[in-house]
Design an enzyme around this catalytic site. Structure first.
Site, PDB file in Angstrom:
ATOM      1  N   ASP A 237      89.909 -34.540 -13.491  1.00 50.60           N
ATOM      2  CA  ASP A 237      88.676 -35.085 -14.076  1.00 50.60           C
ATOM      3  C   ASP A 237      88.969 -36.407 -14.794  1.00 50.60           C
ATOM      4  O   ASP A 237      90.070 -36.626 -15.289  1.00 50.60           O
ATOM      5  CB  ASP A 237      88.089 -34.065 -15.062  1.00 50.60           C
ATOM      6  CG  ASP A 237      86.635 -34.359 -15.394  1.00 50.60           C
ATOM      7  OD1 ASP A 237      85.983 -35.116 -14.649  1.00 50.60           O
ATOM      8  OD2 ASP A 237      86.145 -33.817 -16.408  1.00 50.60           O
TER       9      ASP A 237
ATOM     10  N   HIS B 185      87.598 -42.981  -8.277  1.00 52.41           N
ATOM     11  CA  HIS B 185      87.943 -41.946  -7.293  1.00 52.41           C
ATOM     12  C   HIS B 185      89.073 -42.442  -6.383  1.00 52.41           C
ATOM     13  O   HIS B 185      89.972 -41.690  -6.022  1.00 52.41           O
ATOM     14  CB  HIS B 185      86.717 -41.579  -6.453  1.00 52.41           C
ATOM     15  CG  HIS B 185      85.597 -40.976  -7.269  1.00 52.41           C
ATOM     16  ND1 HIS B 185      85.806 -39.982  -8.195  1.00 52.41           N
ATOM     17  CD2 HIS B 185      84.260 -41.227  -7.301  1.00 52.41           C
ATOM     18  CE1 HIS B 185      84.649 -39.644  -8.758  1.00 52.41           C
ATOM     19  NE2 HIS B 185      83.701 -40.400  -8.245  1.00 52.41           N
TER      20      HIS B 185
ATOM     21  N   LEU C 258     105.807 -26.925   0.121  1.00 53.15           N
ATOM     22  CA  LEU C 258     104.649 -26.828  -0.788  1.00 53.15           C
ATOM     23  C   LEU C 258     103.363 -26.526  -0.001  1.00 53.15           C
ATOM     24  O   LEU C 258     103.176 -27.038   1.106  1.00 53.15           O
ATOM     25  CB  LEU C 258     104.498 -28.178  -1.513  1.00 53.15           C
ATOM     26  CG  LEU C 258     103.271 -28.363  -2.398  1.00 53.15           C
ATOM     27  CD1 LEU C 258     103.352 -27.481  -3.641  1.00 53.15           C
ATOM     28  CD2 LEU C 258     103.130 -29.839  -2.818  1.00 53.15           C
TER      29      LEU C 258
HETATM   30  C1  IPE Z   1      84.840 -30.701 -12.245  1.00 54.02           C
HETATM   31  O1  IPE Z   1      84.584 -31.947 -12.812  1.00 54.02           O
HETATM   32  C2  IPE Z   1      84.885 -30.801 -10.760  1.00 54.02           C
HETATM   33  C3  IPE Z   1      85.969 -31.610 -10.208  1.00 54.02           C
HETATM   34  C4  IPE Z   1      86.910 -32.211 -10.846  1.00 54.02           C
HETATM   35  C5  IPE Z   1      85.975 -31.699  -8.787  1.00 54.02           C
HETATM   36  P1  IPE Z   1      83.125 -32.388 -13.277  1.00 54.02           P
HETATM   37  O2  IPE Z   1      83.274 -33.724 -13.868  1.00 54.02           O
HETATM   38  O3  IPE Z   1      82.163 -32.235 -12.164  1.00 54.02           O
HETATM   39  O4  IPE Z   1      82.795 -31.290 -14.387  1.00 54.02           O
HETATM   40  P2  IPE Z   1      81.626 -31.229 -15.475  1.00 54.02           P
HETATM   41  O5  IPE Z   1      80.349 -31.335 -14.742  1.00 54.02           O
HETATM   42  O6  IPE Z   1      81.834 -32.360 -16.414  1.00 54.02           O
HETATM   43  O7  IPE Z   1      81.821 -29.904 -16.152  1.00 54.02           O
HETATM   44  C1  IPE Z   2      86.424 -36.128 -11.270  1.00 49.92           C
HETATM   45  O1  IPE Z   2      86.124 -37.270 -11.980  1.00 49.92           O
HETATM   46  C2  IPE Z   2      86.210 -36.284  -9.791  1.00 49.92           C
HETATM   47  C3  IPE Z   2      85.093 -35.492  -9.249  1.00 49.92           C
HETATM   48  C4  IPE Z   2      84.343 -34.654  -9.899  1.00 49.92           C
HETATM   49  C5  IPE Z   2      84.816 -35.689  -7.844  1.00 49.92           C
HETATM   50  P1  IPE Z   2      84.658 -37.559 -12.481  1.00 49.92           P
HETATM   51  O2  IPE Z   2      83.936 -38.298 -11.415  1.00 49.92           O
HETATM   52  O3  IPE Z   2      83.998 -36.305 -12.937  1.00 49.92           O
HETATM   53  O4  IPE Z   2      84.935 -38.512 -13.710  1.00 49.92           O
HETATM   54  P2  IPE Z   2      84.204 -38.533 -15.104  1.00 49.92           P
HETATM   55  O5  IPE Z   2      84.257 -37.130 -15.667  1.00 49.92           O
HETATM   56  O6  IPE Z   2      82.793 -38.965 -14.845  1.00 49.92           O
HETATM   57  O7  IPE Z   2      84.979 -39.504 -15.910  1.00 49.92           O
HETATM   58 MG    MG Z   3      83.922 -35.373 -14.737  1.00 56.64          MG
END
Ligand code: IPE
Ligand code: IPE
Ligand code: MG
Length: 248
Positions: free
Chosen positions: A18, A35, A129
């Site tokens: 995240d 990303h 792995l």
């Molecule tokens: C969780 O992250 C899902 C992934 C990393 C794929 P999110 O950014 O979607 O989670 P929330 O919505 O903040 O809980």
């Molecule tokens: C996690 O990073 C990746 C996915 C959920 C695909 P985020 O896109 O949730 O990044 P933040 O939380 O907005 O910084």
């Molecule tokens: Mg996020």
């Protein structure tokens, strides 16, 4: 990371990657750049896990809730996923890495589904792995699809409801062939599970870090593993019992 005899590298590490969006925002870039940078981190972490003797690395790439994001971001994420599979499948295979995807992939485009099954088939006999990518994955969905399979068996007269057990539910989960995660890591500062492997995390050790996923790296993974080494996993027993078990 080297472990002495008493410290076993976690056999299964599960990561919520995240913070990509915030990483990009800090740089005044579109979220997509975060990303893209996140994919580079995946490559480094995969390599490091393979070299450290980790058995399974589960990566949460796209949740069942992430469809709620703007359409443009969702489609860019799908493209990035397809591109990474295409670029990485051969390299993973060359490095004896097995690739698995867990999640409801029926919601993906036909061409992405095809790339997924090709990459899984190519790497299925690899013994190094295992990388397990959770894509369109949700913990609620995983438990639901397992229970549905059991319900079908009951309906067909093949299973008595009294015989439904924790084991039979676990056997129907997408992770049935994998050990349960020893170490859970969430980057990006949030301290929640966001519908990740709800059943499987029952006794996993949790590690949260403020580091945004694109800034995560091998050294930071080693810090998480060191933290894991400090934990005493009691599984409901007392500390004294655990020490006796270890001495035996
Ligand atoms: C969780 O992250 C899902 C992934 C990393 C794929 P999110 O950014 O979607 O989670 P929330 O919505 O903040 O809980
Ligand atoms: C996690 O990073 C990746 C996915 C959920 C695909 P985020 O896109 O949730 O990044 P933040 O939380 O907005 O910084
Ligand atoms: Mg996020």
């Amino acid at each position: 990371m080297t472990a002495d005899n008493t410290q076993q590298v976690p056999q299964h590490i599960a990561i919520i990657m995240d913070g990509n969006g915030r990483w990009a925002k800090q740089r005044h870039q579109p979220r997509f750049m975060g990303h893209r940078a996140g994919v580079k981190t995946v490559e480094e972490i995969v390599k490091h896990c393979a070299e450290s003797g980790v058995g399974v690395l589960t990566l949460f790439a796209f949740s069942s809730e992430n469809w709620k994001r703007p359409t443009k971001e969702v489609s860019l994420l799908m493209e990035l996923f397809a591109l990474s599979l295409k670029q990485q499948a051969k390299r993973l295979h060359k490095n004896n890495i097995r690739l698995l995807i867990i999640g409801d992939i029926s919601k993906f485009s036909a061409s992405l589904q095809k790339k997924i099954s090709q990459a899984e088939q190519l790497t299925e006999n690899n013994t190094g792995l295992t990388i397990n990518i959770a894509a369109n994955y949700g913990g609620h969905w995983d438990i639901t699809q397992s229970v549905k399979k059991l319900a079908e068996k009951v309906k067909a007269g093949e299973l008595n409801p009294d015989d439904i057990s924790e084991e039979s539910i676990a056997e129907g989960l997408t992770t049935a062939i994998l050990p349960e995660p020893d170490l859970f890591i969430r980057t990006g500062g949030e301290q929640r599970v966001s519908n990740f492997m709800l059943w499987q995390l029952a006794y996993t050790e949790f590690y949260f870090t403020d580091t945004l996923w694109p800034d995560f790296n091998s050294e930071k993974l080693d810090s998480a593993i060191r933290s894991f080494f400090q934990r005493e996993r009691r599984f409901g027993k007392t500390s004294e019992q655990i020490k006796d078990d270890n001495d035996a």
